[in-house]
Design a protein around this motif. Sequence first.
Motif, short mmCIF file in Angstrom:
data_model
loop_
_atom_site.label_atom_id
_atom_site.label_comp_id
_atom_site.label_asym_id
_atom_site.label_seq_id
_atom_site.Cartn_x
_atom_site.Cartn_y
_atom_site.Cartn_z
N ASP A 142 0.84 -1.20 0.00
CA ASP A 142 0.00 0.00 0.00
C ASP A 142 0.87 1.25 0.00
N TRP A 143 1.50 1.56 -1.14
CA TRP A 143 2.41 2.70 -1.21
C TRP A 143 1.70 4.02 -0.95
N THR A 144 0.50 4.16 -1.45
CA THR A 144 -0.23 5.41 -1.25
C THR A 144 -0.52 5.62 0.23
N ARG A 145 -0.93 4.56 0.90
CA ARG A 145 -1.23 4.66 2.33
C ARG A 145 0.03 5.00 3.11
N HIS A 146 1.15 4.38 2.74
CA HIS A 146 2.41 4.66 3.44
C HIS A 146 2.87 6.10 3.21
N LEU A 147 2.71 6.60 2.01
CA LEU A 147 3.07 7.99 1.73
C LEU A 147 2.16 8.95 2.50
N LEU A 148 0.89 8.61 2.61
CA LEU A 148 -0.03 9.45 3.39
C LEU A 148 0.33 9.40 4.88
N GLN A 149 0.76 8.24 5.37
CA GLN A 149 1.21 8.16 6.76
C GLN A 149 2.44 9.03 6.98
N LEU A 150 3.37 9.00 6.04
CA LEU A 150 4.57 9.84 6.17
C LEU A 150 4.21 11.32 6.10
N ALA A 151 3.32 11.68 5.20
CA ALA A 151 2.89 13.08 5.11
C ALA A 151 2.20 13.52 6.40
N GLY A 152 1.38 12.65 6.96
CA GLY A 152 0.74 12.95 8.24
C GLY A 152 1.76 13.11 9.35
N ALA A 153 2.79 12.25 9.36
CA ALA A 153 3.83 12.34 10.39
C ALA A 153 4.62 13.64 10.24
N VAL A 154 4.95 14.03 9.01
CA VAL A 154 5.68 15.28 8.80
C VAL A 154 4.83 16.46 9.28
N LEU A 155 3.55 16.44 8.97
CA LEU A 155 2.66 17.52 9.40
C LEU A 155 2.57 17.59 10.93
N ILE A 156 2.35 16.46 11.56
CA ILE A 156 2.17 16.44 13.02
C ILE A 156 3.49 16.74 13.73
N VAL A 157 4.61 16.22 13.24
CA VAL A 157 5.90 16.51 13.87
C VAL A 157 6.22 18.00 13.72
N GLY A 158 5.95 18.57 12.55
CA GLY A 158 6.20 20.00 12.35
C GLY A 158 5.34 20.87 13.25
N LEU A 159 4.05 20.57 13.31
CA LEU A 159 3.16 21.35 14.18
C LEU A 159 3.48 21.10 15.66
N GLY A 160 3.78 19.86 15.98
CA GLY A 160 4.10 19.53 17.36
C GLY A 160 5.38 20.20 17.82
N ASP A 161 6.35 20.33 16.92
CA ASP A 161 7.59 21.01 17.28
C ASP A 161 7.34 22.48 17.57
N MET A 162 6.52 23.11 16.73
CA MET A 162 6.19 24.52 16.99
C MET A 162 5.48 24.68 18.33
N LEU A 163 4.54 23.79 18.60
CA LEU A 163 3.80 23.84 19.87
C LEU A 163 4.73 23.58 21.05
N TYR A 164 5.59 22.58 20.92
CA TYR A 164 6.53 22.25 21.99
C TYR A 164 7.47 23.42 22.27
N LYS A 165 7.95 24.04 21.19
CA LYS A 165 8.87 25.16 21.35
C LYS A 165 8.18 26.35 22.01
N SER A 166 6.92 26.60 21.67
CA SER A 166 6.21 27.72 22.29
C SER A 166 5.89 27.45 23.76
#
Length: 92
Positions: free
Chosen positions: A59-83
Amino acid sequence: MSWLWAIIVGFVLGLIARAILPGKQHQPIWLSTLFGMVGAILGNAVAGWIGVAETPGIDWTRHLLQLAGAVLIVGLGDMLYKSVRGGTKQTT
């Protein structure tokens, strides 16, 4: 046993997301793992909504969507953690 796979996948996705994001991430590795797990859940949900959650073969599409979701959440989470933690420490 599925909780173990969730932790492993979250850890791997969190590390890959940290590598993809530019700059230094400030959250600890355990928090990146949790963010990776949440990103994987988000990616699975999006895959289900667009109808590619279960396909024959890998399921390459599903795996790419999981990675995109992880990048989004890690990026937002880092901003939140830093603030919450007060940003970076500056010396004078």
